[in-house]
Motif scaffolding. Structure first.
Motif, PDB file in Angstrom:
ATOM      1  N   ILE A  40       0.815  -1.218   0.000  1.00  0.00           N
ATOM      2  CA  ILE A  40       0.000   0.000   0.000  1.00  0.00           C
ATOM      3  C   ILE A  40       0.849   1.269   0.000  1.00  0.00           C
ATOM      4  O   ILE A  40       0.303   2.368  -0.030  1.00  0.00           O
ATOM      5  CB  ILE A  40      -0.966   0.046   1.218  1.00  0.00           C
ATOM      6  CG1 ILE A  40      -0.214  -0.200   2.538  1.00  0.00           C
ATOM      7  CG2 ILE A  40      -2.093  -0.951   1.059  1.00  0.00           C
ATOM      8  CD1 ILE A  40      -1.052   0.063   3.780  1.00  0.00           C
ATOM      9  N   ALA A  41       2.147   1.129   0.053  1.00  0.00           N
ATOM     10  CA  ALA A  41       3.001   2.316   0.199  1.00  0.00           C
ATOM     11  C   ALA A  41       4.339   2.083  -0.489  1.00  0.00           C
ATOM     12  O   ALA A  41       4.695   0.941  -0.778  1.00  0.00           O
ATOM     13  CB  ALA A  41       3.239   2.594   1.682  1.00  0.00           C
ATOM     14  N   ILE A  42       5.046   3.165  -0.702  1.00  0.00           N
ATOM     15  CA  ILE A  42       6.437   3.029  -1.137  1.00  0.00           C
ATOM     16  C   ILE A  42       7.269   2.915   0.137  1.00  0.00           C
ATOM     17  O   ILE A  42       7.216   3.801   0.992  1.00  0.00           O
ATOM     18  CB  ILE A  42       6.884   4.253  -1.956  1.00  0.00           C
ATOM     19  CG1 ILE A  42       6.023   4.373  -3.224  1.00  0.00           C
ATOM     20  CG2 ILE A  42       8.378   4.171  -2.293  1.00  0.00           C
ATOM     21  CD1 ILE A  42       6.313   5.613  -4.059  1.00  0.00           C
ATOM     22  N   CYS A  43       7.979   1.802   0.268  1.00  0.00           N
ATOM     23  CA  CYS A  43       8.781   1.582   1.473  1.00  0.00           C
ATOM     24  C   CYS A  43      10.247   1.836   1.161  1.00  0.00           C
ATOM     25  O   CYS A  43      10.777   1.315   0.171  1.00  0.00           O
ATOM     26  CB  CYS A  43       8.615   0.154   1.969  1.00  0.00           C
ATOM     27  SG  CYS A  43       6.962  -0.177   2.562  1.00  0.00           S
ATOM     28  N   LEU A  44      10.880   2.633   1.998  1.00  0.00           N
ATOM     29  CA  LEU A  44      12.291   2.959   1.785  1.00  0.00           C
ATOM     30  C   LEU A  44      13.033   2.893   3.105  1.00  0.00           C
ATOM     31  O   LEU A  44      12.450   3.187   4.161  1.00  0.00           O
ATOM     32  CB  LEU A  44      12.405   4.394   1.219  1.00  0.00           C
ATOM     33  CG  LEU A  44      11.885   4.581  -0.205  1.00  0.00           C
ATOM     34  CD1 LEU A  44      11.704   6.047  -0.526  1.00  0.00           C
ATOM     35  CD2 LEU A  44      12.825   3.917  -1.211  1.00  0.00           C
ATOM     36  N   PRO A  45      14.302   2.513   3.062  1.00  0.00           N
ATOM     37  CA  PRO A  45      15.067   2.504   4.312  1.00  0.00           C
ATOM     38  C   PRO A  45      15.321   3.934   4.790  1.00  0.00           C
ATOM     39  O   PRO A  45      15.488   4.848   3.974  1.00  0.00           O
ATOM     40  CB  PRO A  45      16.387   1.825   3.937  1.00  0.00           C
ATOM     41  CG  PRO A  45      16.467   1.839   2.463  1.00  0.00           C
ATOM     42  CD  PRO A  45      15.097   2.071   1.905  1.00  0.00           C
ATOM     43  N   LEU A  46      15.279   4.136   6.088  1.00  0.00           N
ATOM     44  CA  LEU A  46      15.545   5.455   6.659  1.00  0.00           C
ATOM     45  C   LEU A  46      15.876   5.241   8.126  1.00  0.00           C
ATOM     46  O   LEU A  46      15.161   4.521   8.818  1.00  0.00           O
ATOM     47  CB  LEU A  46      14.289   6.331   6.527  1.00  0.00           C
ATOM     48  CG  LEU A  46      14.328   7.740   7.084  1.00  0.00           C
ATOM     49  CD1 LEU A  46      15.384   8.595   6.381  1.00  0.00           C
ATOM     50  CD2 LEU A  46      12.962   8.420   6.931  1.00  0.00           C
ATOM     51  N   ASP A  47      16.955   5.871   8.587  1.00  0.00           N
ATOM     52  CA  ASP A  47      17.334   5.754   9.987  1.00  0.00           C
ATOM     53  C   ASP A  47      16.646   6.885  10.758  1.00  0.00           C
ATOM     54  O   ASP A  47      17.050   8.046  10.654  1.00  0.00           O
ATOM     55  CB  ASP A  47      18.873   5.848  10.092  1.00  0.00           C
ATOM     56  CG  ASP A  47      19.349   5.891  11.535  1.00  0.00           C
ATOM     57  OD1 ASP A  47      18.503   5.715  12.440  1.00  0.00           O
ATOM     58  OD2 ASP A  47      20.557   6.113  11.740  1.00  0.00           O
TER      59      ASP A  47
END
Ligand code: AMP
Ligand code: GLY
Length: 425
Positions: A40-47
């Motif tokens: 359902i979303a664009i998932c991206l790595p992020l700290d």
């Protein structure tokens, strides 16, 4: 607008699901997200602990609103950073998040503003803690002051056990979180969770839920983050809800404002319903996990409307609407949880469960690997179902669990037992 959900658990999948249905939502992003949120979303790595990286992400993706799911980024001040940079978000300031981040802070607030809770002492020396324990007797509860991923509480049945717990905490069992220890009276009763939104002044009560914290059937074995939940919690009668608002939530919100640390976001009150009435066990500065999954499935109105009302100062005019049904969720976890477990085991047939009417599977520790879903965490799936009774929601949820095939998974077989027993009476 574009919305960003920070987190990767079942709670965040449920928040993302509700956000994705909002009229305010254009593109939904999740960071880092999980195998279910990817649908359902664009998932991206992020700290999330790198605030500059979060600000850069928001600028790059034109994010208009950020939902901060877990407690750690709140305690680290992510909401402060976002607001200081004119980015609207959901969640309290670091100072207000101390309600979860420091048990001693919350106990002192309760003492000052006359909020019902267990009698307590705060200690930085083992000898003083042990003297207090000797005076109070057992059973007694020993808590690390700081965040310990839900594990920093030891219920000691004997004075010896209590003294060992004190030694372990000061010896670093929970790291820095245990540099201070809170010792408190053991409360007897039935536990329930109650949730409310607040902007620091106004309070909008949400609904109740009950969690199953122990890993095993019949509430046995070690504590976990939660193995299942349902809403509403029958123990939270209208009278108990009114008392919780009057005796616990209102003085808390007033007290936090008076202390110069107004609280904004969701207040999650962990309660013990004792013979005297509701008493506060703890506050959390975020939604419960898995309680959020049942709350979001019962929410009829727009989640982002409610969250924007907090930011825009219009919360007094906002009334959330709920489906008048029971929702129950069953956690499927990796064998070994809450201890160590294998990772990257394959799960099959989640789609068959999701295809059932009135069923939704929220993901927690999963990742997509081609067409496969792999388990990457301890708590992995939240199989969630609604019904007109607890028994109906429970049966549906277990029917859905039985469709999923996962050799390395396990689940409790009695989620909702207290409420099902009550329904039979
Ligand atoms: P907490 O992390 O503070 O929610 O504590 C974890 C669990 O320990 C709670 O959900 C309760 O089951 C139990 N607990 C904590 N404090 C008390 C208390 N004072 N009396 C009885 N049980 C408690
Ligand atoms: N389910 C308990 C918690 O979220 O803290």
């Amino acid at each position: 607008m574009n919305i960003l959900v920070i987190g990767s658990g079942g709670r965040e999948h449920a928040l993302a699901y509700a956000a994705s249905q909002s009229k305010h939502c254009d593109q939904l992003y999740c960071a880092p997200g999980n195998g279910g949120m990817e649908e359902i979303a664009i998932c991206l790595p992020l700290d999330a602990s790198n605030h500059q990286a979060v600000l850069d992400f928001c600028a790059d993706k034109d994010i208009g609103f950020v939902i901060i799911g877990p407690e750690a980024p709140l305690v680290e001040g992510l909401a402060d950073t976002l607001r200081a940079n004119n980015i609207k978000c959901f969640g309290p300031s670091a100072k207000a998040a101390q309600l979860e981040g420091s048990k001693g802070f919350t106990k002192d607030l309760c003492a000052k503003y006359d909020i019902p809770t267990a009698a307590y002492g705060r200690f930085t020396s083992a000898d003083d803690a042990k003297a207090f324990i000797a005076e109070k007797g057992a059973p007694i509860v020993i808590k690390a002051d700081g965040l310990a991923a839900g594990k920093g509480v030891i219920i000691a049945q004997t004075i010896d056990e209590a003294n060992s717990a004190v030694d372990e905490m000061f010896d670093g069992l929970f790291g820095e979180a245990g540099a201070e220890v809170v010792v408190e009276e053991f409360l007897e009763g039935e536990e329930a969770s109650f949730f409310a939104l607040t902007d620091g002044t106004n309070i909008v009560p949400l609904i109740s839920a009950q969690d199953h914290k122990r890993v095993g059937d019949n509430d046995t074995g070690p504590n976990t983050g939660g193995m299942g939940a349902y809403s509403p919690a029958p123990v939270m009668t209208d009278e108990m809800i009114q008392r919780t608002i009057k005796e616990i939530l209102e003085p808390t919100v007033k007290g936090m404002a008076a202390e110069g640390t107004p609280y904004s976001g969701v207040l999650y009150a962990g309660l013990m319903i004792t013979t005297k009435g509701p008493e506060l066990i703890e506050y959390n500065a975020r939604f419960g996990d898995p309680e959020c999954q049942v709350l979001m499935m019962r929410l009829k109105s727009d989640l982002i409307d409610a969250m924007l009302a907090i930011e825009n100062g219009t919360l007094a005019d906002h009334t959330p609407e709920w489906h008048d049904n029971v929702v129950l969720t069953i956690v499927m976890a990796s064998k070994g949880y809450p201890g160590s477990y294998s990772k990257n085991t394959a799960i099959h047939n989640i789609d068959a469960a999701n295809a059932m009417d009135h069923v939704k599977v929220f993901h927690a520790g999963t990742k997509k690997d081609g067409d496969q879903i792999l388990a990457t965490g301890g708590r992995v799936l939240n199989v969630t179902a609604s019904g007109s009774t607890v028994a109906e929601a429970q049966k549906r949820a277990y029917d859905a669990v039985h469709k999923i095939s996962w050799d390395n998974g396990f689940y409790r077989t009695d989620i909702g037992w207290r409420a099902v027993e009550r329904e039979k009476q």
